[in-house]
Motif scaffolding. Structure first.
Motif, PDB file in Angstrom:
ATOM      1  N   SER A 164       0.854  -1.189   0.000  1.00  0.00           N
ATOM      2  CA  SER A 164       0.000   0.000   0.000  1.00  0.00           C
ATOM      3  C   SER A 164       0.888   1.236   0.000  1.00  0.00           C
ATOM      4  O   SER A 164       2.099   1.138   0.218  1.00  0.00           O
ATOM      5  CB  SER A 164      -0.866   0.010   1.262  1.00  0.00           C
ATOM      6  N   LEU A 176       2.452   4.498   1.859  1.00  0.00           N
ATOM      7  CA  LEU A 176       2.682   4.899   3.245  1.00  0.00           C
ATOM      8  C   LEU A 176       1.824   6.144   3.454  1.00  0.00           C
ATOM      9  O   LEU A 176       2.103   7.203   2.885  1.00  0.00           O
ATOM     10  CB  LEU A 176       4.156   5.207   3.487  1.00  0.00           C
ATOM     11  N   THR A 177       0.771   5.983   4.229  1.00  0.00           N
ATOM     12  CA  THR A 177      -0.211   7.061   4.398  1.00  0.00           C
ATOM     13  C   THR A 177       0.067   7.824   5.684  1.00  0.00           C
ATOM     14  O   THR A 177       0.074   7.240   6.774  1.00  0.00           O
ATOM     15  CB  THR A 177      -1.644   6.493   4.424  1.00  0.00           C
ATOM     16  N   ASN A 193      -0.097  10.507   0.766  1.00  0.00           N
ATOM     17  CA  ASN A 193       0.097   9.122   0.349  1.00  0.00           C
ATOM     18  C   ASN A 193       1.414   9.005  -0.402  1.00  0.00           C
ATOM     19  O   ASN A 193       1.567   9.572  -1.492  1.00  0.00           O
ATOM     20  CB  ASN A 193      -1.063   8.654  -0.526  1.00  0.00           C
ATOM     21  N   ALA A 239       4.971   3.388  -2.833  1.00  0.00           N
ATOM     22  CA  ALA A 239       6.012   2.396  -2.560  1.00  0.00           C
ATOM     23  C   ALA A 239       7.038   2.385  -3.681  1.00  0.00           C
ATOM     24  O   ALA A 239       6.707   2.502  -4.855  1.00  0.00           O
ATOM     25  CB  ALA A 239       5.388   1.011  -2.385  1.00  0.00           C
ATOM     26  N   ALA A 256       0.632   1.602   6.806  1.00  0.00           N
ATOM     27  CA  ALA A 256       1.077   0.894   5.599  1.00  0.00           C
ATOM     28  C   ALA A 256       0.781  -0.577   5.774  1.00  0.00           C
ATOM     29  O   ALA A 256       0.721  -1.088   6.903  1.00  0.00           O
ATOM     30  CB  ALA A 256       2.566   1.117   5.352  1.00  0.00           C
TER      31      ALA A 256
END
Length: 556
Positions: free
Chosen positions: A99, A101-102, A111, A114, A289
Motif C-alpha cells: 500500500s 505509506l499514508t 500518500n 512504494a 502501511a
C-alpha cells in the motif's frame, strides 16, 4: 585486566584501567605460504561448475565439500565437535502488494508511493504486515550511546509508535575526523542496521530512515533496489528480542513534506539533532502501511576448521572469509549469467586454506587458530552473524581476528588499506607486522561510507571481539597510486558483482602473497601472545567487550 578493572570502585576505575599493560607482541618469522594452493582453489571455486556459489544450491554443496577436503589436507581438525560445519537456518521474506505509506494529521493526508517515495520490509515471519495509525516521532539520529553521553530516546515511550530517523552520525559533514562521533568517519551508530536495532530496543512499532545521498554514501536507486524483492535473514529463536513491525526508508523530499505537514522544518530539526541533549519531537501525525509476505525457509552452512593451540587451546584467534557469492545474475552482453565471484570472494576463501596450511606446517602456536568460512555474506552478513550469535568457541575466549574479503590481484603494493583504523589495540599488532614486512598502513579513503560495518568481521566486533579488516593497498610498487586507483576503479566498474568477476590465468599473484604473509604474521603474533587487545577507550564496542569479559570465567 578487564575483569579486574570492572571490579574496582568507580573512583579508582578510570585511573587503573587507563594504565593498560604493555602488549606482548612476539617477533614472527615469515611463513611458507603456497601460491599453488591459492591459485588452484580460487580457480576451482570460481569455475562455472560451482554456479556462482549461491547458498542453498548445488553450488553450495560443491563448495562445502571442497573446503572440508582442503581443510583436512591442510592439517586442521573439525571446528564443531566432530563436524566441519555449522548449520545456518535462514528465512527469505519477499514483500508484495504494498500500500502507500499514508501520513495523516488533522484535516490532512499524504500518500507516499512504494518504491518511488518509500520502501519497507518486515523482519517478522508473518504472512501479512500492517502498521495502523502509528504515531510519528522524530528521534534525530536515533542513537543511544551511554559512553558518549547521548540518548535520542531518553524519556520516550515508543510503544506502538514509529521513529523517523536521520542517516549517518550527528557530526557528519564537519570535514574532519574529529568529533563525538568521529566527524566524517561513520561509526556503528550511523549505520541503518544499528538504527533499526535501537528503535526495536526502544519498543517502536516502526522505524523509517530519511534517505540523503551524501551521508548515506549511495543514491535512492540503491535503496530502492536493495530493499525490494527477497530479503534473507537468519531464522529467529523462540526467545529472540522483539522486533519492529516495519523498517524502511523515505525519500528526503518526502520527509521534508511530512515535516512541513507537522508544522516543522526538516533542515532545522536536522541541525538541532546534531547537538547533545536533543529532545525527540512528536510530530502529531500517524503512519499506516500494509503489505503481504511470501516466506521461504532453508538451511545453509558455515565451514569451520581449527588448529588447536599447544599451550592455551581454549583461547582462539579467528580467521574469517565468506565462501558464497550471487549465483545467477543479470547476464553480460555475451549471455554469461553466472556471477563466479573469483575476486569476491574465492580469493579470501582460498586464503583460509593457504594460511591454515602454512600455520600447520610451521607448528601450531600457543593459542588455537580458527578458520571460519561463512555463508550468506552477500545476503547481509548472515552466516557470520549467526556464528557470532551462536558461537562454537566462546566470544570471551576469542582474542580477536582477521577478515579477508576480495584480495586484489594487481601486484605488490607498498601499503595496505586499513578499514576502520584506530579502533582497537589490534592496530599495534598490525603495525609491528607491517614493520617486519617493510610496508605501511593507509586508512580507508572513504571513512564516511562505514565499510568497517559492512563485512563479516563486524558480526564479531558488534559483540565485542576486536577484529581487523585489512586489504592490499593502492600504492603499487609498479605504477604507484595512480595505477592502483585505476585498477580498483576498473574492477568495481566492470567486474564487481557481475558475470566478469572470473578467474584469469594471467593474474599477478605477488600482491596477494605479500598480503597473506602479513596475515600469517598477525595470526602467529596473536596466537603466541599472552595479551588480550581491547578496543580503544571510548570506542562504541569497548563497553560490550568489558561486560562479556567480566561475566566470563576464563578468557579476556
Amino acid at each position: 585486566m578487564i575483569r579486574k578493572c570492572l571490579a574496582l570502585s568507580a573512583a579508582l576505575m578510570l585511573a587503573a584501567c587507563n594504565t593498560a599493560p604493555e602488549l606482548d607482541i612476539p617477533d614472527v618469522e615469515p611463513g611458507e605460504i603456497s601460491q599453488e594452493t591459492m591459485v588452484d582453489i580460487t580457480r576451482q571455486l570460481s569455475s562455472d561448475e560451482f554456479d556462482g556459489r549461491m547458498p542453498g544450491t548445488a553450488g553450495e554443496e560443491k563448495t562445502v565439500t571442497l573446503l572440508i577436503e582442503k581443510y583436512k589436507a591442510a592439517g586442521l581438525k573439525p571446528g564443531n565437535g566432530d563436524s566441519w560445519v555449522q548449520k545456518v537456518p535462514l528465512v527469505e521474506i519477499t514483500g508484495k502488494d504494498f500500500s502507500p505509506l499514508t501520513i495523516k494529521g488533522e484535516g490532512t493526508e499524504i500518500n507516499l508511493e512504494a518504491r518511488k517515495d518509500w520502501v519497507g520490509v518486515t523482519y517478522r515471519e508473518d504472512a501479512t504486515t500492517s502498521l495502523e495509525d502509528s504515531e510519528l516521532v522524530f528521534v534525530g539520529y536515533g542513537i543511544t550511546a551511554p559512553e558518549r553521553g547521548w540518548n535520542d530516546y531518553e524519556g520516550l515511550d515508543m510503544a506502538g509508535k514509529t521513529a523517523v530517523i536521520l542517516v549517518n552520525d550527528p557530526d557528519y559533514g564537519t570535514g574532519t575526523l574529529e568529533g563525538p562521533f568521529n566527524g566524517d568517519a561513520m561509526t556503528y551508530y550511523g549505520r541503518w542496521t544499528y538504527k533499526y536495532e535501537a528503535a526495536a530496543k526502544a519498543g517502536a512499532a516502526g522505524a523509517i530512515i530519511v534517505h540523503d545521498t551524501e551521508p548515506a554514501s549511495y543514491g535512492w536507486n540503491v535503496v530502492e533496489s536493495s530493499w525490494s524483492g527477497p530479503q534473507a535473514y537468519a531464522q529467529r529463536g523462540a526467545n529472540a528480542p522483539e522486533l519492529t513491525l516495519v523498517n524502511g526508508w523515505v525519500q528526503k523530499d518526502a520527509a521534508a513534506k511530512i515535516m512541513e505537514t507537522a508544522g516543522q522544518d526538516l533542515a532545522k530539526l536536522s541541525e538541532a539533532a546534531k547537538e547533545k541533549g536533543f529532545k525527540a519531537v512528536p510530530l502529531g501525525l500517524t503512519a499506516s502501511a500494509s503489505f503481504s509476505n511470501d516466506i521461504k525457509k532453508y538451511e545453509t552452512q558455515n565451514v569451520i576448521g581449527i588448529l588447536p593451540g599447544t599451550e592455551r587451546p581454549d583461547e582462539y584467534v579467528m580467521h574469517t572469509a565468506h565462501w558464497d557469492h550471487l549465483g545467477r545474475c543479470t547476464a553480460a552482453p555475451d549471455g554469461d549469467d553466472i556471477c563466479n565471484g573469483a575476486i569476491d570472494n574465492a580469493t579470501g576463501t582460498a586464503a583460509l586454506v593457504a594460511l591454515a596450511q602454512a600455520h600447520a606446517q610451521a607448528g601450531a602456536p600457543a593459542r588455537s587458530l580458527v578458520f571460519l568460512a561463512v555463508t550468506a555474506e552477500e545476503q547481509g552478513l548472515l552466516g557470520a552473524d549467526y556464528y557470532a550469535a551462536n558461537p562454537i568457541f566462546p566470544l570471551a575466549q576469542t582474542v580477536g581476528g582477521i577478515n579477508m574479503d576480495a584480495l586484489p590481484v594487481v601486484g605488490v603494493s607498498k601499503d595496505v588499506t586499513v578499514v576502520g583504523p584506530g579502533k582497537s589495540k589490534l592496530d599495534d599488532f598490525l603495525n609491528k607486522a607491517l614493520e617486519l614486512d617493510g610496508r605501511t598502513a593507509t586508512p580507508n579513503p572513504n571513512p564516511e561510507a562505514g565499510y568497517y560495518y559492512r563485512s563479516d568481521h563486524f558480526a564479531f566486533a558488534k559483540r565485542g571481539v576486536p577484529m581487523l579488516y585489512v586489504k592490499g593497498g593502492e600504492d603499487l610498487v609498479d605504477g604507484g597510486r595512480e595505477a592502483g586507483e585505476a585498477a580498483a576503479k576498473d574492477y568495481r566498474a566492470n567486474r564487481y558483482h557481475g558475470p566478469k568477476d572470473e578467474f584469469d590465468e594471467s593474474w599477478d599473484w605477488s600482491g596477494v602473497m605479500a598480503d597473506l604473509q602479513l596475515f600469517y604474521r598477525l595470526g602467529q603474533m596473536l596466537g603466541n601472545s599472552t595479551s588480550w587487545p581491547n578496543w580503544v577507550e571510548g570506542d562504541e564496542f569497548e563497553g560490550i567487550r568489558n561486560e562479556s569479559c567480566a561475566a566470563a570465567e576464563s578468557g579476556c
